[in-house]
Design a protein around this motif. Structure first.
Motif, short mmCIF file in Angstrom:
data_model
loop_
_atom_site.label_atom_id
_atom_site.label_comp_id
_atom_site.label_asym_id
_atom_site.label_seq_id
_atom_site.Cartn_x
_atom_site.Cartn_y
_atom_site.Cartn_z
N MET A 51 1.63 -10.84 0.81
CA MET A 51 1.62 -10.00 -0.40
C MET A 51 2.99 -9.37 -0.65
O MET A 51 3.32 -9.05 -1.79
CB MET A 51 0.54 -8.92 -0.30
N ASP A 52 3.78 -9.18 0.41
CA ASP A 52 5.14 -8.69 0.19
C ASP A 52 5.86 -9.68 -0.72
O ASP A 52 6.51 -9.30 -1.70
CB ASP A 52 5.87 -8.55 1.54
N CYS A 53 5.68 -10.96 -0.44
CA CYS A 53 6.28 -12.00 -1.27
C CYS A 53 5.72 -11.95 -2.70
O CYS A 53 6.46 -11.99 -3.68
CB CYS A 53 6.03 -13.37 -0.64
N ILE A 91 4.44 -9.45 -4.24
CA ILE A 91 4.93 -8.25 -4.92
C ILE A 91 6.41 -8.43 -5.33
O ILE A 91 6.82 -7.97 -6.39
CB ILE A 91 4.69 -6.99 -4.04
N HIS A 92 7.19 -9.13 -4.50
CA HIS A 92 8.57 -9.44 -4.93
C HIS A 92 8.55 -10.17 -6.27
O HIS A 92 9.35 -9.88 -7.17
CB HIS A 92 9.28 -10.32 -3.89
N CYS A 93 7.64 -11.13 -6.39
CA CYS A 93 7.55 -11.90 -7.64
C CYS A 93 7.19 -11.00 -8.81
O CYS A 93 7.83 -11.04 -9.87
CB CYS A 93 6.48 -12.98 -7.54
N ALA A 132 6.63 -0.52 -6.41
CA ALA A 132 5.87 -0.64 -5.15
C ALA A 132 6.82 -0.50 -3.97
O ALA A 132 6.52 0.21 -3.00
CB ALA A 132 5.13 -1.97 -5.09
N HIS A 133 7.97 -1.15 -4.03
CA HIS A 133 8.91 -1.06 -2.92
C HIS A 133 9.50 0.35 -2.79
O HIS A 133 9.62 0.88 -1.68
CB HIS A 133 10.02 -2.10 -3.05
N ALA A 134 9.86 0.95 -3.91
CA ALA A 134 10.43 2.29 -3.86
C ALA A 134 9.44 3.25 -3.20
O ALA A 134 9.78 3.99 -2.27
CB ALA A 134 10.79 2.77 -5.26
N LYS A 140 4.17 0.23 8.02
CA LYS A 140 4.95 -1.00 8.01
C LYS A 140 5.04 -1.58 6.59
O LYS A 140 4.17 -1.34 5.75
CB LYS A 140 4.34 -2.00 8.98
N HIS A 141 6.09 -2.36 6.38
CA HIS A 141 6.45 -2.77 5.02
C HIS A 141 5.33 -3.52 4.28
O HIS A 141 5.00 -3.18 3.15
CB HIS A 141 7.71 -3.62 5.07
N GLY A 142 4.77 -4.53 4.92
CA GLY A 142 3.77 -5.35 4.23
C GLY A 142 2.55 -4.56 3.82
O GLY A 142 2.15 -4.53 2.66
N GLY A 181 2.22 -1.31 3.76
CA GLY A 181 2.63 -0.19 2.91
C GLY A 181 2.74 -0.62 1.45
O GLY A 181 2.26 0.07 0.54
N ASN A 182 3.33 -1.78 1.23
CA ASN A 182 3.43 -2.31 -0.13
C ASN A 182 2.04 -2.51 -0.73
O ASN A 182 1.81 -2.22 -1.90
CB ASN A 182 4.15 -3.66 -0.13
N CYS A 183 1.12 -3.05 0.07
CA CYS A 183 -0.24 -3.30 -0.44
C CYS A 183 -0.92 -1.99 -0.81
O CYS A 183 -1.55 -1.89 -1.86
CB CYS A 183 -1.07 -4.03 0.62
FE LIG Z 1 9.54 -6.52 0.42
#
Ligand SMILES: [Fe+2]
Length: 360
Positions: free
Chosen positions: A194-196, A198-200, A261-263, A275-277, A279-281
């Motif tokens: 999902m990190d990927c 969300i990047h998209c 989402a990243h900010a 953790k990043h993944g 956390g982004n979710c």
């Molecule tokens: Fe990321």
């Protein structure tokens, strides 16, 4: 308009079992027999002969296991650099990171800090690195972060969570062997995938979007939909595709930026260590008003894979903790500008961010 002149990964191998080619690839880069290769390896692989027996140790080479339980820190980079300098007479021939985003980012940062004076925290920001890093190689064992292809290494420092963004950060060599991801636990596979995704979404819906980013972003988005929503891939196809989605998603944000989402996830991580993944979710789940289409699909994916996200993370936070979280998030100005445009400061307030964090 001054267009960015972007560095990229110089060499890349793709293929199942390509991990076995590592020795042949790095050996010509050995400076002398006293200048070791340092392998930074995720400690989940400790005792995993399938992985460790294929790491080609010779001469003074050293394998250092590193835990990825926590997000990488500037102090951790400084400690690793000191340990390497104290243990070996010569400067290393290269640093090889084997693991997920944490290990890849640590490998990049250690390679930079072996040739640059001071502490890692001094280089958090954009284009602060003065001297080229030593040779560094990235070998991802989980897909999604895009750390294998990015121009940054995201680190938590004493006063901020921010990357070392520089022309010297990208890997000199990446080995993409999708088979290395076969034992990733399902929830982690989802969060990092999902990190990927969300990047998209953040790239394709950003104001910085251009055809370069769009081309990569659309491809990664399409791959994510195939992997996480369609039901017709073999395990191997899914691993291969997610590794390439991660690459394309990373390339997409390289020439644009991530977004809200990243900010907000950086703020969450700074205060709570999330953790990043995941956390982004957690953040993304509450951003309907900013990314309505993206969230709709995200919720479908979550349901399909029976993922339930932690709730109530911020319910017991003190006011000062919310303030820190919000300040860390708002300091990432390019991310907000990408998401909301030049006048983003008129569109987002601290109160608004606090209300969003309170839901998480
Ligand atoms: Fe990321």
């Amino acid at each position: 308009m001054n267009y960015k002149n972007y560095p990229m990964v110089s060499r890349v191998v793709f293929g199942r079992n390509s991990f076995d080619q590592m020795g042949d690839i790095i050996e010509p880069k050995r400076l002398n027999t006293r200048a070791p290769f340092i392998f930074l390896v995720d400690d989940v692989f400790k005792g995993n002969v399938w992985v460790t027996s294929r790491i080609p140790l010779a001469y003074e080479d050293e394998l250092i296991y590193v835990s990825a339980d926590e997000e990488p820190k500037t102090s951790q980079v400084d400690e690793l650099v000191e340990q390497i300098i104290l243990t070996h007479k010569d400067r290393p021939s290269g640093i090889i990171g084997i693991g997920g985003g944490t290990l890849l980012d640590l490998a990049k940062a250690v390679a930079i800090m072996l040739t640059n004076e001071g502490e890692a925290k001094d280089y958090q920001g954009w284009d602060l690195v003065k001297r080229p890093a030593i040779y560094h190689v990235g070998i991802p064992t989980i897909s999604g972060t895009g750390a294998e292809v990015s121009r940054t290494t995201v680190l938590t420092g004493p006063d901020k969570k921010l990357g070392i963004n520089s022309d010297y950060t990208p890997f000199d060599q990446v080995i993409l062997d999708p088979e290395l991801t076969k034992d990733v636990p399902k929830d982690q596979w989802f969060y990092t995938g999902m990190d990927c995704y969300i990047h998209c979404i953040e790239s394709l819906n950003g104001t910085y979007l251009n055809e370069f980013s769009k081309t990569y972003g659309e491809k990664a988005f399409e791959l994510c939909k195939t992997i996480f929503l369609d039901n017709n891939l073999s395990e191997e196809e899914s691993q291969d595709k997610l590794m390439m989605a991660s690459w394309h998603g990373g390339m997409s944000i390289a020439y644009s930026q991530v977004g809200i989402a990243h900010a907000m996830s950086y703020g969450l991580s700074y205060v709570l260590g999330t953790k990043h993944g995941i956390g982004n979710c957690i953040v993304f789940d509450h951003l309907e008003e900013f990314y309505p289409e993206g969230i709709k699909l995200f919720k479908e994916m979550k349901k399909k894979h029976q993922i339930s996200l932690p709730q109530g993370l911020c319910s017991d936070l003190e006011d000062y903790e919310f303030s820190t979280m919000i300040d860390v998030a708002l300091a990432l100005e390019p991310l907000w500008e990408n998401a909301l445009g030049k006048h983003w400061k008129q569109k987002i307030t601290k109160d608004k961010l606090k209300a969003l964090y309170q839901k998480m």
